[in-house]
Design a protein around this motif. Structure first.
Motif, mmCIF file in Angstrom:
data_model
loop_
_atom_site.group_PDB
_atom_site.id
_atom_site.type_symbol
_atom_site.label_atom_id
_atom_site.label_comp_id
_atom_site.label_asym_id
_atom_site.label_seq_id
_atom_site.Cartn_x
_atom_site.Cartn_y
_atom_site.Cartn_z
ATOM 1 N N ASN A 82 26.624 22.543 4.545
ATOM 2 C CA ASN A 82 25.685 21.975 3.574
ATOM 3 C C ASN A 82 24.226 22.212 3.947
ATOM 4 O O ASN A 82 23.352 22.202 3.076
ATOM 5 C CB ASN A 82 25.956 20.480 3.391
ATOM 6 N N GLU A 83 23.945 22.442 5.232
ATOM 7 C CA GLU A 83 22.589 22.829 5.646
ATOM 8 C C GLU A 83 22.261 24.220 5.103
ATOM 9 O O GLU A 83 21.134 24.481 4.665
ATOM 10 C CB GLU A 83 22.475 22.817 7.168
ATOM 11 N N VAL A 84 23.247 25.098 5.126
ATOM 12 C CA VAL A 84 23.053 26.445 4.578
ATOM 13 C C VAL A 84 22.855 26.374 3.068
ATOM 14 O O VAL A 84 21.993 27.053 2.503
ATOM 15 C CB VAL A 84 24.244 27.360 4.929
ATOM 16 N N VAL A 85 23.647 25.526 2.407
ATOM 17 C CA VAL A 85 23.481 25.346 0.957
ATOM 18 C C VAL A 85 22.072 24.856 0.646
ATOM 19 O O VAL A 85 21.408 25.371 -0.267
ATOM 20 C CB VAL A 85 24.520 24.353 0.406
ATOM 21 N N ALA A 86 21.579 23.878 1.408
ATOM 22 C CA ALA A 86 20.250 23.316 1.157
ATOM 23 C C ALA A 86 19.152 24.350 1.330
ATOM 24 O O ALA A 86 18.123 24.291 0.643
ATOM 25 C CB ALA A 86 20.008 22.130 2.090
ATOM 26 N N GLU A 87 19.351 25.309 2.228
ATOM 27 C CA GLU A 87 18.331 26.345 2.437
ATOM 28 C C GLU A 87 18.454 27.476 1.429
ATOM 29 O O GLU A 87 17.469 27.926 0.854
ATOM 30 C CB GLU A 87 18.433 26.906 3.852
ATOM 31 N N MET A 88 19.680 27.932 1.163
ATOM 32 C CA MET A 88 19.867 29.088 0.284
ATOM 33 C C MET A 88 19.920 28.703 -1.194
ATOM 34 O O MET A 88 19.643 29.530 -2.062
ATOM 35 C CB MET A 88 21.155 29.819 0.675
ATOM 36 N N LYS A 89 20.315 27.478 -1.480
ATOM 37 C CA LYS A 89 20.373 26.945 -2.842
ATOM 38 C C LYS A 89 21.166 27.863 -3.771
ATOM 39 O O LYS A 89 22.295 28.217 -3.468
ATOM 40 C CB LYS A 89 18.958 26.675 -3.361
ATOM 41 N N ASP A 90 20.582 28.238 -4.916
ATOM 42 C CA ASP A 90 21.337 29.008 -5.900
ATOM 43 C C ASP A 90 21.664 30.423 -5.422
ATOM 44 O O ASP A 90 22.559 31.061 -5.961
ATOM 45 C CB ASP A 90 20.597 29.061 -7.237
ATOM 46 N N LYS A 91 20.980 30.911 -4.387
ATOM 47 C CA LYS A 91 21.321 32.233 -3.850
ATOM 48 C C LYS A 91 22.708 32.219 -3.221
ATOM 49 O O LYS A 91 23.398 33.236 -3.200
ATOM 50 C CB LYS A 91 20.278 32.673 -2.823
ATOM 51 N N LEU A 92 23.110 31.076 -2.720
ATOM 52 C CA LEU A 92 24.463 30.925 -2.186
ATOM 53 C C LEU A 92 25.430 30.431 -3.256
ATOM 54 O O LEU A 92 26.521 30.971 -3.420
ATOM 55 C CB LEU A 92 24.475 29.935 -1.017
ATOM 56 N N MET A 93 25.010 29.423 -4.010
ATOM 57 C CA MET A 93 25.926 28.716 -4.909
ATOM 58 C C MET A 93 26.042 29.338 -6.294
ATOM 59 O O MET A 93 27.082 29.203 -6.947
ATOM 60 C CB MET A 93 25.448 27.272 -5.063
ATOM 61 N N GLY A 94 24.990 29.990 -6.769
ATOM 62 C CA GLY A 94 24.882 30.358 -8.171
ATOM 63 C C GLY A 94 24.055 29.312 -8.890
ATOM 64 O O GLY A 94 24.065 28.133 -8.517
ATOM 65 N N LYS A 95 23.311 29.720 -9.909
ATOM 66 C CA LYS A 95 22.360 28.813 -10.571
ATOM 67 C C LYS A 95 23.048 27.591 -11.168
ATOM 68 O O LYS A 95 22.645 26.449 -10.938
ATOM 69 C CB LYS A 95 21.575 29.569 -11.639
ATOM 70 N N ASP A 96 24.083 27.813 -11.981
ATOM 71 C CA ASP A 96 24.758 26.685 -12.633
ATOM 72 C C ASP A 96 25.450 25.784 -11.612
ATOM 73 O O ASP A 96 25.433 24.555 -11.747
ATOM 74 C CB ASP A 96 25.770 27.188 -13.661
ATOM 75 N N ASN A 97 26.066 26.388 -10.613
ATOM 76 C CA ASN A 97 26.747 25.584 -9.587
ATOM 77 C C ASN A 97 25.762 24.720 -8.812
ATOM 78 O O ASN A 97 26.060 23.562 -8.487
ATOM 79 C CB ASN A 97 27.506 26.482 -8.608
ATOM 80 N N TYR A 98 24.577 25.282 -8.517
ATOM 81 C CA TYR A 98 23.614 24.493 -7.744
ATOM 82 C C TYR A 98 23.086 23.325 -8.574
ATOM 83 O O TYR A 98 22.882 22.218 -8.073
ATOM 84 C CB TYR A 98 22.464 25.360 -7.235
ATOM 85 N N LYS A 99 22.885 23.556 -9.865
ATOM 86 C CA LYS A 99 22.473 22.455 -10.747
ATOM 87 C C LYS A 99 23.562 21.382 -10.818
ATOM 88 O O LYS A 99 23.276 20.192 -10.888
ATOM 89 C CB LYS A 99 22.192 22.988 -12.157
ATOM 90 N N ARG A 100 24.796 21.807 -10.807
ATOM 91 C CA ARG A 100 25.935 20.908 -10.979
ATOM 92 C C ARG A 100 26.262 20.122 -9.707
ATOM 93 O O ARG A 100 26.561 18.930 -9.770
ATOM 94 C CB ARG A 100 27.146 21.745 -11.401
ATOM 95 N N PHE A 101 26.179 20.795 -8.539
ATOM 96 C CA PHE A 101 26.654 20.177 -7.302
ATOM 97 C C PHE A 101 25.565 19.904 -6.270
ATOM 98 O O PHE A 101 25.823 19.195 -5.292
ATOM 99 C CB PHE A 101 27.729 21.065 -6.661
ATOM 100 N N GLY A 102 24.380 20.471 -6.456
ATOM 101 C CA GLY A 102 23.312 20.237 -5.492
ATOM 102 C C GLY A 102 23.653 20.799 -4.118
ATOM 103 O O GLY A 102 24.242 21.873 -4.006
ATOM 104 N N ASN A 103 23.295 20.053 -3.068
ATOM 105 C CA ASN A 103 23.461 20.547 -1.700
ATOM 106 C C ASN A 103 24.829 20.227 -1.090
ATOM 107 O O ASN A 103 25.036 20.426 0.106
ATOM 108 C CB ASN A 103 22.377 19.958 -0.795
ATOM 109 N N ARG A 104 25.758 19.744 -1.892
ATOM 110 C CA ARG A 104 27.108 19.420 -1.395
ATOM 111 C C ARG A 104 28.082 20.496 -1.865
ATOM 112 O O ARG A 104 28.353 20.634 -3.050
ATOM 113 C CB ARG A 104 27.538 18.046 -1.910
ATOM 114 N N PHE A 105 28.609 21.267 -0.921
ATOM 115 C CA PHE A 105 29.494 22.373 -1.293
ATOM 116 C C PHE A 105 30.731 21.817 -1.997
ATOM 117 O O PHE A 105 31.369 20.880 -1.501
ATOM 118 C CB PHE A 105 29.888 23.184 -0.060
#
Length: 320
Positions: free
Chosen positions: A60-83
């Motif tokens: 989740n630290e990686v998610v918080a730094e990479m944001k939508d580059k890791l998750m995808g735009k819609d996924n990051y909006k939907r789930f935030g920093n929690r994988f």
């Protein structure tokens, strides 16, 4: 962008077997490993990046730094920093309790972050291994409670003998149990929300039965009866075989023996690849190689457009 690999979390359980460590190429001397958590963002159970720029960081630290580059735009909006997905290998040398997981709405009423929908892909299990899954006859919540009290709830659940390649999608609310000898990959929502329905009256070392969650389970069970709860698909060599499509995750299986390029340029999501059999490696867009064989699980960031797979390897692909 890099392909991410993680240090697995090995979970010792009373019902764990001896398949996971050799499957994972691990030299650790641990008994009764029931689960290997491959990729997890669950609180207090996050997997750690094994190599590369983010080595030593929690998922989740990686998610918080990479944001939508890791998750995808819609996924990051939907789930935030929690994988949002949790990937496991599970090896049961005993029957597990009969369980049900709540859906998102029910879980939140109980103070949980979300519910738990999952899928199982059966690997090299023991001959005669079985699972219990889904109701085979119509019952009411009151009848369900009575059957639990009378030790007859198994009479209402469908039984499947399993073999390698079988797949079962288990939406939240579907009653289920893993039987002795089952070895499988599990893809699920990031959640530990489990309500124990029945434990075969087993006693612990102190002579006590484990707690049952009868009322919460009654509220969570989907009482619809279906003709079959098995997921059917057709596997073809060197082709994508789609097995699950849902709003929570989509999963396909591949069995390749020639180089294949996976094109994710139109996909707005991370992708997870889970090695089931064989040996091979992955090549990213910059030519970097990552080992990819049975027991390996990797996370491909959403910003990576293509990944090439080499070798002879069978694997699952999942994304949101």
């Amino acid at each position: 962008m890099e392909i991410l690999t993680f240090i697995p979390l090995f979970k010792q359980t009373l019902w764990g077997g001896d398949k996971i460590l050799p499957f994972k190429h691990s030299a650790l001397n641990i008994e009764r490993v029931g689960e290997s958590w491959e990729i997890s963002g669950l609180e207090n159970n996050e997997t750690i990046v094994a190599e590369g720029k983010y080595k030593g960081c929690k998922l989740n630290e990686v998610v918080a730094e990479m944001k939508d580059k890791l998750m995808g735009k819609d996924n990051y909006k939907r789930f935030g920093n929690r994988f949002p997905l949790l990937i496991k290998f599970i090896d049961a040398c005993q029957d597990l309790s009969i369980q049900v997981h709540p859906n998102d709405e029910t879980a939140r009423r109980h103070g949980l972050a979300n519910g738990k929908t999952e899928m199982w892909y059966i690997m090299d299990s023991e001959p005669g291994a079985k699972i219990l899954l889904g109701l085979k006859k119509k019952i009411t919540p009151e009848e369900y409670k009575k059957m639990v009290d009378e030790n007859t709830i198994c009479d209402a659940i469908r039984e499947y003998e399993v073999s390698e390649g079988d797949c079962f999608f288990i939406p939240a609310g579907r009653i289920h149990s893993t039987g002795k000898g089952c070895f499988f990959a599990e893809i699920q929502q990031t959640s530990n929300a489990t309500y124990r329905i029945y434990d075969f009256n087993r006693k612990d070392k102190d002579g006590k039965c484990r707690e049952l969650h009868t009322e919460k389970a009654a509220e969570s069970i989907d009482y619809e009866v279906k003709d079959s709860y098995k997921t059917h698909y057709t596997l073809a060599k060197n082709e994508c075989a789609q097995i699950v499509e849902s709003p929570l995750f989509c999963t396909a299986v591949y069995d390749i023996d020639e180089p294949m390029t996976l094109d994710y340029s139109e996909l707005d999501s991370f992708v997870i690849l889970i090695g089931l059999k064989g040996e091979g490696y992955l090549t990213d867009e910059e030519g970097r190689e990552t080992p990819f064989s049975k027991g390996n699980t990797v996370l491909i960031p959403a910003d990576m457009n293509t990944v090439s797979v080499h070798g002879s390897v069978k694997f699952l692909e999942t994304y949101i």
